[in-house]
Design a protein around this motif. Sequence first.
Motif, PDB file in Angstrom:
ATOM      1  N   VAL A 176       0.759  -1.358  -0.121  1.00 59.76           N
ATOM      2  CA  VAL A 176       0.055  -0.051   0.076  1.00 59.76           C
ATOM      3  C   VAL A 176       0.965   1.119   0.025  1.00 59.76           C
ATOM      4  CG1 VAL A 176      -2.225  -0.889   0.960  1.00 59.76           C
ATOM      5  CG2 VAL A 176      -0.090  -0.405   2.444  1.00 59.76           C
ATOM      6  N   ALA A 177       0.441   2.428  -0.402  1.00 59.28           N
ATOM      7  CA  ALA A 177       1.081   3.540  -0.574  1.00 59.28           C
ATOM      8  C   ALA A 177       0.269   4.629  -0.538  1.00 59.28           C
ATOM      9  CB  ALA A 177       1.893   3.867  -1.721  1.00 59.28           C
ATOM     10  N   PHE A 178       0.348   5.881   0.116  1.00 59.84           N
ATOM     11  CA  PHE A 178      -0.382   7.000   0.108  1.00 59.84           C
ATOM     12  C   PHE A 178      -0.693   7.513  -1.168  1.00 59.84           C
ATOM     13  CE2 PHE A 178       1.695   7.331   4.366  1.00 59.84           C
ATOM     14  CZ  PHE A 178       0.826   7.352   5.186  1.00 59.84           C
ATOM     15  N   THR A 179      -2.003   7.859  -1.431  1.00 57.44           N
ATOM     16  CA  THR A 179      -2.444   8.720  -2.696  1.00 57.44           C
ATOM     17  C   THR A 179      -1.759  10.104  -2.488  1.00 57.44           C
ATOM     18  OG1 THR A 179      -4.410   9.135  -1.960  1.00 57.44           O
ATOM     19  CG2 THR A 179      -4.194   7.053  -2.935  1.00 57.44           C
ATOM     20  N   VAL A 180      -1.645  10.486  -1.453  1.00 59.34           N
ATOM     21  CA  VAL A 180      -1.122  12.044  -1.295  1.00 59.34           C
ATOM     22  C   VAL A 180       0.222  12.207  -1.206  1.00 59.34           C
ATOM     23  CG1 VAL A 180      -1.849  14.100   0.111  1.00 59.34           C
ATOM     24  CG2 VAL A 180      -3.467  12.302  -0.141  1.00 59.34           C
ATOM     25  N   PRO A 181       0.889  13.077  -1.940  1.00 60.14           N
ATOM     26  CA  PRO A 181       2.236  13.342  -1.623  1.00 60.14           C
ATOM     27  C   PRO A 181       2.476  13.908  -0.468  1.00 60.14           C
ATOM     28  CG  PRO A 181       1.419  14.907  -3.476  1.00 60.14           C
ATOM     29  CD  PRO A 181       0.313  13.925  -3.181  1.00 60.14           C
ATOM     30  N   HIS A 182       3.585  13.754   0.150  1.00 58.43           N
ATOM     31  CA  HIS A 182       4.115  14.275   1.421  1.00 58.43           C
ATOM     32  C   HIS A 182       3.283  13.877   2.648  1.00 58.43           C
ATOM     33  CE1 HIS A 182       6.659  17.641  -0.632  1.00 58.43           C
ATOM     34  NE2 HIS A 182       7.041  16.418  -0.767  1.00 58.43           N
ATOM     35  N   PHE A 183       2.195  12.877   2.433  1.00 56.00           N
ATOM     36  CA  PHE A 183       1.250  12.608   3.444  1.00 56.00           C
ATOM     37  C   PHE A 183       1.783  12.046   4.636  1.00 56.00           C
ATOM     38  CE2 PHE A 183      -2.631  10.746   5.262  1.00 56.00           C
ATOM     39  CZ  PHE A 183      -3.435  11.883   5.347  1.00 56.00           C
ATOM     40  N   GLY A 184       2.980  11.012   4.451  1.00 60.59           N
ATOM     41  CA  GLY A 184       3.714  10.257   5.444  1.00 60.59           C
ATOM     42  C   GLY A 184       4.208  11.495   6.317  1.00 60.59           C
ATOM     43  N   LYS A 185       5.017  12.420   5.731  1.00 58.50           N
ATOM     44  CA  LYS A 185       5.595  13.791   6.383  1.00 58.50           C
ATOM     45  C   LYS A 185       4.581  14.161   7.288  1.00 58.50           C
ATOM     46  CE  LYS A 185       7.713  17.588   4.695  1.00 58.50           C
ATOM     47  NZ  LYS A 185       8.239  18.176   3.373  1.00 58.50           N
ATOM     48  N   PHE A 186       3.473  14.503   6.659  1.00 60.31           N
ATOM     49  CA  PHE A 186       2.530  15.437   7.483  1.00 60.31           C
ATOM     50  C   PHE A 186       2.162  14.617   8.620  1.00 60.31           C
ATOM     51  CE2 PHE A 186      -2.463  15.158   7.991  1.00 60.31           C
ATOM     52  CZ  PHE A 186      -2.450  16.525   8.432  1.00 60.31           C
ATOM     53  N   LEU A 187       2.094  13.282   8.660  1.00 58.10           N
ATOM     54  CA  LEU A 187       1.521  12.478   9.576  1.00 58.10           C
ATOM     55  C   LEU A 187       2.395  12.417  10.832  1.00 58.10           C
ATOM     56  CD1 LEU A 187      -0.364   9.421   7.845  1.00 58.10           C
ATOM     57  CD2 LEU A 187      -1.418  11.578   9.207  1.00 58.10           C
ATOM     58  N   ARG A 188       3.556  12.096  10.391  1.00 60.79           N
ATOM     59  CA  ARG A 188       4.918  12.213  11.279  1.00 60.79           C
ATOM     60  C   ARG A 188       5.004  13.503  12.121  1.00 60.79           C
ATOM     61  NH1 ARG A 188       7.098   8.986   6.902  1.00 60.79           N
ATOM     62  NH2 ARG A 188       8.242  10.969   5.917  1.00 60.79           N
TER      63      ARG A 188
END
Length: 400
Positions: free
Chosen positions: A386-398
């Motif tokens: 699985v991957a995020f559909t939204v770029p930089h979403f992982g960074k946002f969550l972290r």
Amino acid sequence: MDPIRNPYAPGAGQRPPELAGRDRELEQFEVTLERVANGRPERSMVLSGLRGVGKTVLLNALRGQAVRRAWGTGKIEARPDQSIRIPIAQAVHAAVREVAHRHRDPDRVDAVAGVLKSFALKTAFEDRRAASRGGTRWTPPVDVPASRGRADSGDLELDLVELFTDVAALAQDLGVGVGLFVDEMQDIPLPELAALCGACHEISQQGAPLIVVGAGLPHLPVALAASKSYAERLFRYVSVDRLPREMADRAWRRPAAEEGVAFEPAALDELYRLTDGYPYFVQAYGKVTWDVALESLITVADVRMAAPEAEAELAVGFFGARFDRATPAERDYMSAMADLGAEHGDAAVATADVARHLSRKPQSLSPARDGLIKKGLVYSAERGSVAFTVPHFGKFLRAR
Ligand SMILES: Nc1ncnc2c1ncn2[C@@H]1O[C@H](COP(=O)(O)OP(=O)(O)O)[C@@H](O)[C@H]1O
Ligand SMILES: [Mg+2]
């Protein structure tokens, strides 16, 4: 600087002041339109990519090209769990309206309107039930009676072929074609996606001037291939992605130049570093930077001053709006993805690793994963990942 003159346009589907880096697609589509109008074999286009890369805007620009050629056009935005019959009927109705008033034979126009009506009325039982609970129910606003026995068998593929054939013939009389533009195409239920592909296949074999142009998330090509084995030969897949440096520069500089404003080179370096060239971020940062800047030469200091506000706006409008739709279990799932993705730039992660990270059994997480896919926050281009559909979403969550 004067916010009233601010040219940048962050927002879903907002037309950017400069559509940077899409010249090749636009040129290609001119050729496609010309070929289709002449009944030549041609593959249609399917755009795919992450959220905020500019698929909707490009799809609208392609539609604009068809409109300029006096084609009949219509647009659909697919929704999960919703049949496409009514949305297709509405889009075809829009397309027919655009050509009908130029057509010399009102009887032929009426005949097509009757077929469209019978197509629209043939909604499945479940959809009629949904409609009675306040869902969509729609009949084309035409005075013509539904023409029984055409496009109303209930088999979507057959019905689409008949509808498309008749509508395409109407456009062909005028030397033009019909373009149907489908956004969020990955949300079309799989059997209906198969029906739509089947109908496109049949129509293109007939050489009828009608094309379906799609846009959707990165796994759309996989979904199409799963729906019909020949989908790959039906569409030209165009991956819509971040803008390369030169094109991002153009997206910032051209609209500013129109207003007599320029950027110092270090400002552009910093803007690109912060946005990675993702079009949504390009617009969001451009907008705030403009408002912050005092002089008509925008400096790197302006960009740095604007950055926290731009991030804050994205956190609300771009990331937050999506995050808020997730349930607590889905949020945990995404947090695990973000933790796991930290080291490799938020590339796809294995679902098994997510389960391990959360100390859960993989099957017990399927509802969360499926929910996220349905909400369009996560996609799976490959089984078990699985991957995020939204770029930089992982960074946002972290960062939360
Ligand atoms: N080629 C481009 N150059 C500059 N900005 C763009 C470009 N394409 C899109 N944008 C901007 O990016 C944002 C997102 O565009 P949109 O089409 O909604 O993306 P998507 O449909 O892929 O989620 C909008 O603010 C739009 O103005
Ligand atoms: Mg979009």
